[in-house]
Motif scaffolding. Structure first.
Motif, PDB file in Angstrom:
ATOM      1  N   MET A 160       0.810  -1.218   0.000  1.00 51.68           N
ATOM      2  CA  MET A 160       0.000   0.000   0.000  1.00 51.68           C
ATOM      3  C   MET A 160       0.846   1.273   0.000  1.00 51.68           C
ATOM      4  O   MET A 160       0.322   2.372   0.013  1.00 51.68           O
ATOM      5  N   GLY A 161       2.169   1.121   0.033  1.00 48.08           N
ATOM      6  CA  GLY A 161       3.049   2.288   0.046  1.00 48.08           C
ATOM      7  C   GLY A 161       3.244   2.890   1.424  1.00 48.08           C
ATOM      8  O   GLY A 161       3.790   3.980   1.556  1.00 48.08           O
ATOM      9  N   LEU A 162       2.824   2.182   2.447  1.00 48.12           N
ATOM     10  CA  LEU A 162       2.931   2.673   3.828  1.00 48.12           C
ATOM     11  C   LEU A 162       4.291   2.262   4.378  1.00 48.12           C
ATOM     12  O   LEU A 162       4.437   1.283   5.110  1.00 48.12           O
ATOM     13  N   MET A 163       5.281   3.047   4.034  1.00 48.12           N
ATOM     14  CA  MET A 163       6.665   2.672   4.265  1.00 48.12           C
ATOM     15  C   MET A 163       7.067   2.689   5.738  1.00 48.12           C
ATOM     16  O   MET A 163       7.804   1.818   6.193  1.00 48.12           O
ATOM     17  N   ARG A 164       6.589   3.668   6.487  1.00 47.68           N
ATOM     18  CA  ARG A 164       6.957   3.737   7.908  1.00 47.68           C
ATOM     19  C   ARG A 164       6.391   2.531   8.666  1.00 47.68           C
ATOM     20  O   ARG A 164       7.080   1.912   9.471  1.00 47.68           O
ATOM     21  N   LEU A 165       5.131   2.183   8.393  1.00 47.99           N
ATOM     22  CA  LEU A 165       4.516   1.027   9.044  1.00 47.99           C
ATOM     23  C   LEU A 165       5.228  -0.253   8.633  1.00 47.99           C
ATOM     24  O   LEU A 165       5.518  -1.111   9.472  1.00 47.99           O
ATOM     25  N   SER A 166       5.537  -0.385   7.360  1.00 48.10           N
ATOM     26  CA  SER A 166       6.242  -1.571   6.879  1.00 48.10           C
ATOM     27  C   SER A 166       7.604  -1.713   7.556  1.00 48.10           C
ATOM     28  O   SER A 166       7.993  -2.805   7.978  1.00 48.10           O
ATOM     29  N   CYS A 167       8.316  -0.623   7.676  1.00 44.76           N
ATOM     30  CA  CYS A 167       9.644  -0.636   8.303  1.00 44.76           C
ATOM     31  C   CYS A 167       9.562  -1.045   9.776  1.00 44.76           C
ATOM     32  O   CYS A 167      10.354  -1.864  10.249  1.00 44.76           O
ATOM     33  N   LEU A 168       8.596  -0.482  10.491  1.00 49.74           N
ATOM     34  CA  LEU A 168       8.426  -0.846  11.898  1.00 49.74           C
ATOM     35  C   LEU A 168       8.124  -2.334  12.031  1.00 49.74           C
ATOM     36  O   LEU A 168       8.698  -3.019  12.888  1.00 49.74           O
ATOM     37  N   CYS A 169       7.246  -2.841  11.181  1.00 51.26           N
ATOM     38  CA  CYS A 169       6.907  -4.268  11.231  1.00 51.26           C
ATOM     39  C   CYS A 169       8.114  -5.144  10.902  1.00 51.26           C
ATOM     40  O   CYS A 169       8.281  -6.211  11.496  1.00 51.26           O
ATOM     41  N   ARG A 170       8.955  -4.680   9.984  1.00 49.73           N
ATOM     42  CA  ARG A 170      10.180  -5.417   9.662  1.00 49.73           C
ATOM     43  C   ARG A 170      11.080  -5.512  10.893  1.00 49.73           C
ATOM     44  O   ARG A 170      11.650  -6.570  11.193  1.00 49.73           O
ATOM     45  N   HIS A 171      11.202  -4.411  11.634  1.00 45.15           N
ATOM     46  CA  HIS A 171      12.031  -4.423  12.845  1.00 45.15           C
ATOM     47  C   HIS A 171      11.433  -5.338  13.915  1.00 45.15           C
ATOM     48  O   HIS A 171      12.169  -6.044  14.613  1.00 45.15           O
ATOM     49  N   ILE A 172      10.119  -5.337  14.044  1.00 46.23           N
ATOM     50  CA  ILE A 172       9.450  -6.227  15.009  1.00 46.23           C
ATOM     51  C   ILE A 172       9.679  -7.678  14.608  1.00 46.23           C
ATOM     52  O   ILE A 172      10.051  -8.516  15.437  1.00 46.23           O
ATOM     53  N   GLU A 173       9.477  -7.975  13.328  1.00 45.98           N
ATOM     54  CA  GLU A 173       9.673  -9.332  12.824  1.00 45.98           C
ATOM     55  C   GLU A 173      11.103  -9.811  13.060  1.00 45.98           C
ATOM     56  O   GLU A 173      11.335 -10.928  13.546  1.00 45.98           O
TER      57      GLU A 173
END
Length: 131
Positions: free
Chosen positions: A81-94
């Motif tokens: 969806m282009g939601l880069m900040r949310l994607s990045c945070l989830c990557r760090h959590i993962e």
């Protein structure tokens, strides 16, 4: 496309990651059309609370597999969806959970409600402008 005037990228965090990369939505609209793009945006908005609940429940029960699963799914969906900040945070959590650092993953997960609210606000703005 009316939303072309909106640039959510002016909302930058301290690490320089935009809430929304509007070019992703633009490309999705070119590839799939207006109606399909709008449907994807609405589906994502419905999915977000479920994903947040899944991550929070997995953190609360110290279920590493659950944290990895939900954060991975949300990371990919947000990027689509282009939601880069949310994607990045989830990557760090993962990554933290996958490395067995559940306390770190839990601390990062505390940032999810605000980050998700920013993401949903960006999508709502786009929808209001006529995706």
């Amino acid at each position: 496309r009316p939303w072309m005037m909106i640039r959510m990228t002016d909302k930058i965090s301290e690490n320089g990651i935009a809430v929304l990369d509007i070019t992703v939505i633009d490309q999705m609209t070119l590839d799939l059309g207006h109606d399909a793009t709008k449907e994807f945006l609405e589906m994502f908005q419905t999915y977000v609370p479920e994903a947040l609940s899944g991550i929070q429940a997995a953190v609360a029960t110290r279920n590493i597999g659950g944290v990895v699963h939900f954060s991975h799914d949300l990371k990919n969906s947000a990027a689509t969806m282009g939601l880069m900040r949310l994607s990045c945070l989830c990557r760090h959590i993962e990554t933290a959970a996958d490395d067995g650092k559940l306390d770190e993953a839990a601390e990062l997960a505390n940032e999810l409600p605000l980050t998700m609210a920013e993401a949903l606000e960006a999508l709502t703005t786009i929808n209001a402008k006529g995706t």
